[in-house]
Structures are given as structure tokens and as C-alpha cells.
Write a protein that holds these residues in place. Structure first.
Motif, mmCIF file in Angstrom:
data_model
loop_
_atom_site.group_PDB
_atom_site.id
_atom_site.type_symbol
_atom_site.label_atom_id
_atom_site.label_comp_id
_atom_site.label_asym_id
_atom_site.label_seq_id
_atom_site.Cartn_x
_atom_site.Cartn_y
_atom_site.Cartn_z
ATOM 1 N N LEU A 248 -3.947 33.873 8.929
ATOM 2 C CA LEU A 248 -3.534 32.869 9.468
ATOM 3 C C LEU A 248 -3.301 33.248 10.906
ATOM 4 O O LEU A 248 -2.633 34.284 11.409
ATOM 5 N N ASP B 206 -5.152 28.312 16.175
ATOM 6 C CA ASP B 206 -5.985 27.241 16.014
ATOM 7 C C ASP B 206 -6.614 27.184 17.495
ATOM 8 O O ASP B 206 -5.987 26.954 18.390
ATOM 9 N N LEU C 270 -0.814 25.789 17.656
ATOM 10 C CA LEU C 270 -0.691 25.695 16.188
ATOM 11 C C LEU C 270 -1.539 26.793 15.430
ATOM 12 O O LEU C 270 -2.231 27.582 16.142
ATOM 13 N N GLN C 271 -1.076 26.886 14.240
ATOM 14 C CA GLN C 271 -1.881 27.866 13.287
ATOM 15 C C GLN C 271 -2.845 27.456 12.345
ATOM 16 O O GLN C 271 -2.695 26.374 11.948
ATOM 17 N N LYS C 272 -3.723 28.384 12.049
ATOM 18 C CA LYS C 272 -4.949 27.982 11.088
ATOM 19 C C LYS C 272 -5.276 28.968 10.258
ATOM 20 O O LYS C 272 -5.423 30.140 10.890
ATOM 21 N N TYR C 273 -5.563 28.690 9.015
ATOM 22 C CA TYR C 273 -6.142 29.808 8.310
ATOM 23 C C TYR C 273 -7.702 29.914 8.493
ATOM 24 O O TYR C 273 -8.498 28.828 8.515
ATOM 25 N N ILE D 82 -1.459 28.402 -3.192
ATOM 26 C CA ILE D 82 -2.186 27.296 -2.682
ATOM 27 C C ILE D 82 -1.329 26.377 -1.601
ATOM 28 O O ILE D 82 -0.230 26.152 -1.847
ATOM 29 N N ILE D 83 -1.997 25.968 -0.480
ATOM 30 C CA ILE D 83 -1.399 25.331 0.559
ATOM 31 C C ILE D 83 -1.748 23.769 0.453
ATOM 32 O O ILE D 83 -2.675 23.384 -0.103
ATOM 33 N N ASN D 84 -0.901 23.000 1.155
ATOM 34 C CA ASN D 84 -1.041 21.479 1.299
ATOM 35 C C ASN D 84 -2.523 21.051 1.537
ATOM 36 O O ASN D 84 -3.051 20.193 0.838
ATOM 37 N N GLU D 85 -3.151 21.870 2.503
ATOM 38 C CA GLU D 85 -4.498 21.364 2.961
ATOM 39 C C GLU D 85 -5.469 21.625 1.764
ATOM 40 O O GLU D 85 -6.504 20.820 1.724
#
Lengths: 157, 206
Positions: free
Chosen positions: A74, A77, A83-86, A128-131
Motif C-alpha cells: 500500500l 497513488d 490517496l493510497q493504492k495497492y 480481500i479488499i473492496n476493489e
């Protein structure tokens, strides 16, 4: 009787009204934020109580299990400041005994199923994440499946 | 040479300006959608098939915010300090459920002795959310008799708007609460933003 002088003309002072009007105008200009464009994906939950499986097992159903192969990292972004992104995230999909490593593989499997009758259940597991879920739901809806629901697993917590 | 009078009083006619200003004000009032206060600022996941959302009036919207450990913004911390007298620790990830600006769940919610109705022996930290659903959401929904179950079930959907990085277990928990007794909401919609490529393509066509 006092002598009342008839005024010739009544002059209205517009200054204060214009002041207020401009203030209002500036307020609305500043607070204006256009509506964000949002979409949605529809799904349904089992209608019976809690997370118990339905008593009458319907015809063959597809149960897509989502598992994390590599959670990735993580980090910030680049496209969205603050914002943060994997990145480097890998998820695998299990249907029955088959394992699919990519969404394309899963989609080509789903493409050959009977879409009107077969219910599809999404079963996300630990991490597992929402995305991840939305990507799968997106594929299922793109393949025009009509009965989509979520499984209730407690493996998560 | 023409004779120019020196003291011509100039009167400015304000009428068109005031007209215009009022028109602008009315425009901004109309455009300003106050209902957006229900939508928290979130980054939604992207979906290609996201159907355009025409919000039906009265549909409950649950916002799920998620922040990684130590990544909770100051305004959220302030919200917790004033509302709950709680300082969010820096070493836990934070997830909460917000409905109409009200926080209905956070990880440190006091169960007040309530037990989870499905998993016996566990405290129910989601009771406030469940109570709000049963007491506020469901009574305002239309209902329909379900022929298979011989039961009256709510027939309206709820919308779940969750941040794209939210671990799905939190959303799953909300789904589980939807199926609790006295709630039984079975139509769920999950918010997604449209694929930027698709939006750009549509704009190019115009």
C-alpha cells in the motif's frame, strides 16, 4: 395642523440589497461542487435468515472463491494526490477444483456457462479488499449473469 | 463648437445588473445539490459495468471509510475526539460506517453487553448500525410478500459506498447485518465509479 410636505420623489437606496446579493452569490459560487458521477452494481443477498445456506439447493451454481496470492504494498497513488493504492497485488479465483490466476481466465470460464439459470456466488476470503470484489462482480455482470449474490463466510475475522 | 454643459448628472441604471445577479444566484441554488451531504469523500473502486445511478429518494446510503494504520486524516481524528472523546491509535487500521454524517460503527464501539445474534459468545459491536437499519431504514421501505418464504420482506435497496481499499470483511459484515431478523434487506447496491476510459470515450463521441 402640522404642515406635511409631500415628497416629490421616493429614492430607494439599492446599496445594501446589492451587498447582500453579491454576498449570496459569492457564497454559492464558493460552495458549489458539481455532483460526482457515480455508478453502482446491483446484487442480492440470500433471503433466508442469517448466513445459513438455502435448504433447497438449486441447480448447479458457481461459487467464486477469492483468495489473496500477494497482497502487494500500500503506497501513495500517483494519479490521486493524498490517496493510497495497492501495487503489485495478485488475487486468484477458485471455482470448484479450478484455479484462475487472472480475471481474463475467469471471464473466459464464465462466458461458456448458462447465464440465465446459474446463480453465481462471490465468496471473498481473508485479506480481500473492496476493489478485488468489485472487479469480479464487474466481470460477472458483464457476462450477463442474472442471479448474483454474496456468500457469508466467517473466515475473515 | 457645440456647447457642453459641465454638470450632467449621470444616473446608472442598476436594473440589468440586479437581474443578472439574481439569475446567477438562482442558478447556483438550483445546481447546488444539498443531498450530497450524504456522500462522504471516498475513492470508489472502478467498474466497467457500473450502471448509472439515479438515486431513488429515500434510499439509505451507508458510507464505509477505511484508513491504513496511522493514515487517519486530522479532520476524522477531530470528529472522533469531539463525538466520542476517542483518540484514534496510530497502530491500528481504522474503518467506520457513516450514514447521513453520523458514525454508526467504528472498531472501538461499545457493545454494551450485547451479543452477536449469529456467532454466539461474541460481542456485537455493530448493534447501533443494526438498530438504525431496523428502526429507521426498514419502516420507510416498501414491502412485498415473498411467495417462497411466505414472509413480508423489504423491497427497497440500500447503497453501500465503500472506499476501494476497504477489506471486504467490513462490507461482508454489513451484508450479514442486512439479513438479520427484523431487517432482512436483500437488495444491495455497491457503489463504483465509472471506468475513466469509458467516460473519456463518451466525451470524445460528443
Amino acid at each position: 395642523m402640522a404642515n406635511i410636505k409631500e415628497p416629490d420623489e421616493i429614492k430607494m437606496d439599492f446599496t445594501s440589497m446589492i451587498d447582500v446579493t453579491f454576498l449570496l452569490l459569492i457564497f454559492f459560487v464558493v460552495t458549489l461542487k458539481f455532483k460526482v458521477l457515480e455508478g453502482r452494481l446491483d446484487a442480492s443477498l440470500p433471503k433466508d435468515m442469517g448466513t445459513a445456506a438455502s435448504p433447497s439447493e438449486p441447480i448447479e451454481k458457481i461459487n467464486v472463491i477469492l483468495l489473496v496470492s500477494d497482497p502487494g504494498t500500500l503506497g501513495p497513488d500517483d494519479k490521486n494526490k493524498g490517496l493510497q493504492k495497492y501495487t503489485g497485488r495478485k488475487v486468484r479465483y477458485e471455482v470448484g477444483t479450478q484455479t484462475y490466476r487472472s480475471l481474463e481466465d475467469l471471464q473466459s470460464f464464465l462466458a461458456i456457462q448458462d447465464k440465465e439459470e446459474t446463480p453465481v456466488t462471490i465468496d471473498p476470503r481473508k485479506g480481500i479488499i473492496n476493489e478485488d470484489v468489485m472487479l469480479v462482480l464487474d466481470v460477472i455482470i458483464r457476462e450477463k449473469f442474472e442471479k448474483v449474490s454474496f456468500a457469508g463466510t466467517f473466515e475473515n475475522d | 463648437m457645440a456647447k457642453v454643459s459641465a454638470d450632467v448628472s449621470v444616473t446608472v441604471d442598476m436594473t440589468p445588473m440586479i437581474d443578472l445577479t439574481f439569475l446567477l444566484i438562482i442558478f447556483f441554488i438550483v445546481v447546488n445539490d444539498m443531498s450530497k451531504t450524504e456522500l462522504e469523500e471516498l475513492k470508489l473502486p472502478v467498474a466497467m459495468e457500473a450502471g448509472k445511478d439515479v438515486p431513488p429518494p429515500g434510499r439509505p446510503i451507508l458510507n464505509v471509510r477505511w484508513f491504513p494504520a496511522g493514515g487517519v486524516p486530522e479532520f476524522v481524528r477531530e470528529q472522533y475526539r469531539t463525538q466520542f472523546g476517542l483518540t484514534i491509535p496510530n497502530d491500528v487500521e481504522w474503518c467506520d460506517v457513516v450514514w447521513q454524517r453520523k458514525i454508526l460503527y467504528h472498531p472501538y464501539w461499545d457493545p454494551q453487553g450485547r451479543a452477536d445474534p449469529i456467532r454466539k459468545g461474541r460481542p456485537d459491536t455493530y448493534w447501533k448500525l443494526a438498530e438504525t437499519m431496523a428502526d429507521v431504514f426498514v419502516p420507510n421501505m416498501t414491502t412485498k410478500m415473498d411467495e417462497e418464504l411466505k414472509m413480508i420482506l423489504p423491497d427497497d435497496p440500500i447503497l453501500i459506498r465503500a472506499d476501494r481499499n476497504t477489506p471486504f470483511k467490513y462490507i461482508q459484515k454489513i451484508l450479514e447485518i442486512c439479513s438479520r431478523e427484523k431487517i432482512r434487506i436483500w437488495k444491495v447496491q455497491i457503489a463504483a465509479s465509472e471506468d475513466p476510459a469509458k467516460v473519456a470515450e463518451r466525451a470524445a463521441k460528443k
